[in-house]
Scaffold this active site. Structure first.
Site, PDB file in Angstrom:
ATOM      1  CG  HIS A 111       5.530   3.865   4.295  1.00 55.64           C
ATOM      2  ND1 HIS A 111       5.762   2.595   4.830  1.00 55.64           N
ATOM      3  CD2 HIS A 111       4.026   3.696   3.911  1.00 55.64           C
ATOM      4  CE1 HIS A 111       4.640   1.963   4.422  1.00 55.64           C
ATOM      5  NE2 HIS A 111       3.782   2.663   3.888  1.00 55.64           N
ATOM      6  CB  SER A 133       0.823   2.683   4.714  1.00 52.13           C
ATOM      7  OG  SER A 133       1.033   3.142   3.323  1.00 52.13           O
TER       8      SER A 133
END
Length: 285
Positions: free
Chosen positions: A238, A190
């Protein structure tokens, strides 16, 4: 009562130009030379001998261009295969990983400050953490986004730069994870995926398009919202990946139609990757 005379035994029989010991009942459509059935192969028109088949092939550079055009996102596909291969290996080692439970192999591949701080033999985690996932939903969602974003970005910036950008974004995610959540175990693609979203957003901005008015902007905002709302998500990973991707965007994407110096951008990307890796290691200590 009359009958036809028997065929003359002196009638010459053609032999194959490649295999002289074999009869050649057919001829090459292009050169009209006799060849046996093994040598002739169907061509675009008629049958061709080995020599004419070689002569009719496009040059190697042309064939490479055709191959590349048919495999525009080969790095993206390779990354997806690598992630899925690691996921399957982890599942085979311990099926409990499929339900989201943390297993020994996930710990061995994952990223955590106390593990990286053990020394250089553990620094591999800075990269391997980007390929280990925790559960089917985790890997499925990341691979779907990687497929969508990679299919758009890889043909636009080229395979080598796309591979470097992905690595820099992965390392940026690792750095962000260690800066904001050093005590947690981190893993997943991610961070790199957020980086690709950041790269795409900068690409729109460079071309005078508001990223928030595009699907990329909506996707980025939605995933940022999920990052802060859903527990157990690597916030630092992230955010670090998104920042790294935005920086890569300003490096590899040109304004308007100005060309980009490939050698220079490659050097800058390598330097960014080294910087993020160093930040990860230092922050872990």
């Amino acid at each position: 009562m009359s009958s036809l005379p028997p065929p003359s035994s002196t009638t010459p029989v053609s032999t194959c130009g490649v295999h002289p010991d074999r009869p050649a009942p057919r001829r090459c459509t292009r050169c009209d030379r006799a060849h046996c059935a093994q040598c002739l192969a169907r061509g675009s028109v008629g049958s061709l001998c080995p020599g004419c088949r070689r002569a009719s092939r496009a040059p190697l550079t042309t064939r490479l261009r055709y191959w590349q055009a048919a495999h525009a996102a080969i790095v993206t596909r390779s990354l997806i295969i690598a992630n899925l291969a690691v996921f399957v290996s982890v599942a085979l080692a311990d099926a409990r990983s499929l339900s989201g439970r943390t297993t020994r192999l996930q710990v061995d591949l994952g990223l955590a400050a106390d593990l990286v701080a053990l020394g250089p033999t553990e620094w591999y985690r800075v990269v391997t953490a980007g390929f280990v996932h925790f559960g089917l939903i985790h890997v499925g969602f990341n691979m779907f986004l990687l497929h969508q974003l990679g299919g758009m970005l890889e043909p636009a910036i080229g395979r080598i730069r796309f591979a470097l950008v992905y690595l820099v974004c992965l390392l940026g995610g690792s750095a962000g994870a260690m800066l904001l959540q050093p005590n947690a175990l981190h893993g997943g693609a991610s961070g790199a995926v957020f980086g690709l979203m950041g790269l795409a957003a900068v690409g729109y901005q460079q071309r005078g398009i508001n990223p928030l008015n595009t699907s990329i902007g909506t996707l980025l905002l939605l995933n940022l919202g999920i990052t802060f709302v859903v527990p157990g998500i690597s916030i630092g990973g992230h955010l670090g990946g998104a920042v790294a991707g935005a920086l890569c965007g300003y490096v590899v994407l040109s304004r308007g139609r100005r060309s980009v110096n490939i050698a220079m951008t490659t050097s800058v990307l390598v330097a960014l990757g080294i910087l993020f890796a160093a930040v990860t290691i230092v922050a872990s200590g």
